[in-house]
Design an enzyme around this catalytic site. Structure first.
Site, PDB file in Angstrom:
ATOM      1  N   ASN A 100       7.752  14.629   2.073  1.00 19.20           N
ATOM      2  CA  ASN A 100       8.366  15.706   2.878  1.00 19.20           C
ATOM      3  C   ASN A 100       7.310  16.631   3.464  1.00 19.20           C
ATOM      4  O   ASN A 100       7.381  17.845   3.317  1.00 19.20           O
ATOM      5  CB  ASN A 100       9.360  16.508   2.028  1.00 19.20           C
TER       6      ASN A 100
ATOM      7  N   ARG B 127      -0.486  19.726   6.768  1.00 19.10           N
ATOM      8  CA  ARG B 127      -0.258  20.311   5.448  1.00 19.10           C
ATOM      9  C   ARG B 127      -0.785  19.398   4.342  1.00 19.10           C
ATOM     10  O   ARG B 127      -1.326  19.876   3.342  1.00 19.10           O
ATOM     11  CB  ARG B 127       1.232  20.592   5.241  1.00 19.10           C
TER      12      ARG B 127
ATOM     13  N   ARG C  40       5.351  18.765  -5.966  1.00 19.02           N
ATOM     14  CA  ARG C  40       4.453  17.611  -6.047  1.00 19.02           C
ATOM     15  C   ARG C  40       3.444  17.769  -7.182  1.00 19.02           C
ATOM     16  O   ARG C  40       2.899  16.780  -7.671  1.00 19.02           O
ATOM     17  CB  ARG C  40       3.727  17.429  -4.716  1.00 19.02           C
TER      18      ARG C  40
ATOM     19  N   LYS D  63       8.407   4.157   0.063  1.00 19.37           N
ATOM     20  CA  LYS D  63       7.526   4.427   1.202  1.00 19.37           C
ATOM     21  C   LYS D  63       6.107   4.729   0.739  1.00 19.37           C
ATOM     22  O   LYS D  63       5.131   4.193   1.280  1.00 19.37           O
ATOM     23  CB  LYS D  63       8.080   5.574   2.033  1.00 19.37           C
TER      24      LYS D  63
ATOM     25  N   GLN E 272      24.771   0.845   5.597  1.00 18.90           N
ATOM     26  CA  GLN E 272      25.278   1.719   6.657  1.00 18.90           C
ATOM     27  C   GLN E 272      24.340   2.901   6.891  1.00 18.90           C
ATOM     28  O   GLN E 272      24.723   3.879   7.537  1.00 18.90           O
ATOM     29  CB  GLN E 272      26.677   2.231   6.281  1.00 18.90           C
TER      30      GLN E 272
END
Length: 345
Positions: free
Chosen positions: A149, A154, A204, A249, A287
């Site tokens: 995120n 950053r 994090r 990811k 979906q």
């Protein structure tokens, strides 16, 4: 400015014109490597353009400055000891060669991708020289835990503060102090999470310490990450996903950029949009209207079927182009070359 002008040359960032005797070069045309497209595209977060077209950063616990001409990649290394001021050694040149994976021919890869993908052919004309770095697995892992995120600017700041606080000091050039990347023991320390939160890592921070502890206490140390380089892609991906803060990811980023898995295709919002906008792709197995574990796997297979075993490298070209010139992609979905295999999800 007076202070900087009086610094001895050994304590300043070098340029090719100011100290040519301290540089060495590797034959490498821009079509095989564009430093500006590779070092500032969200692969590594430790390189900065300290002077025009001169990129400085830390590689293998040494500070380097890189620049290039039309057909040569130049480098100089700062060793922190005036008695060792000399041009890079053959061993150091080999380190750089491996880091940029210069044994892989971009010309051949671009030619193949363009032959099966008209959209890639069009975009690649302005984005030659995008290749994947081969990074240290530990540095890559914790850098991409910070990427959750987040954006490149950053992430770069977080990684820099993490290195300043926990990594070994290497050398100061001008007003910049360089640090090596922290080891696992430093990141797993009892006060690490608290300190990392103060440095702005937010949630994090917990994942950084927890992953460092997991590797040390459950996997036997950093050698485990190195061993994943020889593991099959799916096995390495699954193993990485057992670490706190590592999802599909992030695992694909590490597989692609540190573990010798060129078929890995990290899927984020950018890549999802590229697939939807430029290839007319829609998930068939879910979906989902955005990245999700099942849809991401399907999309990765779509691109692997289209581009082949170096699909992750092709994706990096389009990702780099989309970051800089998104208007390049605002056309109807690409048509595949006549006679080329239509990929399936």
């Amino acid at each position: 400015m007076l202070f900087r002008s009086w610094l001895p040359s050994s304590m300043r960032h070098r340029t090719l014109s100011s100290s040519p005797a301290l540089w060495a070069s590797i034959p490498c045309p821009r079509s095989e490597l564009r430093l500006d497209l590779v070092l500032a595209s969200g692969q590594s977060f430790r390189w900065k353009e300290q002077s025009p077209a001169h990129w400085s950063g830390v590689l293998a616990d040494q500070v380097w400055t890189l620049t290039q001409t039309e057909d040569q990649l130049y480098c100089t290394v700062y060793r922190g000891d005036d008695s060792q001021v000399s041009r890079p050694t053959l061993e150091e040149l080999e380190t750089l060669h491996k880091y940029f994976q210069l044994d892989v021919s971009l010309a051949q890869l671009y030619s193949h991708w363009a032959s099966v993908d008209s959209h890639f052919q069009r975009v690649a004309q302005k984005f030659q020289g995008v290749r994947l770095l081969r990074q240290d697995p530990t540095e890559c892992l914790f850098s991409f835990i910070c990427s959750s995120n987040n954006n490149i600017a950053r992430i770069t700041g977080m990684v820099e503060r993490l290195c300043q606080a926990f990594g070994p000091r290497l050398i100061q050039l001008d007003d910049v102090t360089y640090h090596g990347f922290p080891n696992l023991h430093a990141l797993a320390g009892p006060e690490a999470e608290t300190h990392l939160r103060k440095l702005g890592l937010g949630y994090r921070a917990r994942y950084v310490r927890a992953s460092a502890k997991a590797i040390l206490e459950e996997q036997g140390g950093p050698a485990w990450l190195q061993q994943l380089r020889v593991a099959p892609y799916e096995e390495a991906h699954k193993a990485l996903c057992t670490l706190p803060g590592v999802g599909a990811k992030v695992a694909d980023c590490i597989c692609l950029m540190a573990l010798d898995k060129p078929q890995a295709v990290p899927v984020d919002v950018h890549v999802w949009q590229i697939a939807h906008r430029d290839y007319g792709w829609h998930p068939k197995t879910s979906q989902a209207k955005g990245p999700s574990p099942l849809a991401n796997k399907e999309l990765g297979n779509f691109f692997r079927n289209l581009w082949g075993p170096y699909a992750g490298w092709a994706q990096a070209v389009l990702f780099s182009a989309d970051l800089r010139q998104p208007s390049l992609s605002r056309e109807p979905p690409a048509k595949r070359k006549k006679g080329s295999k239509r990929p399936e999800g």
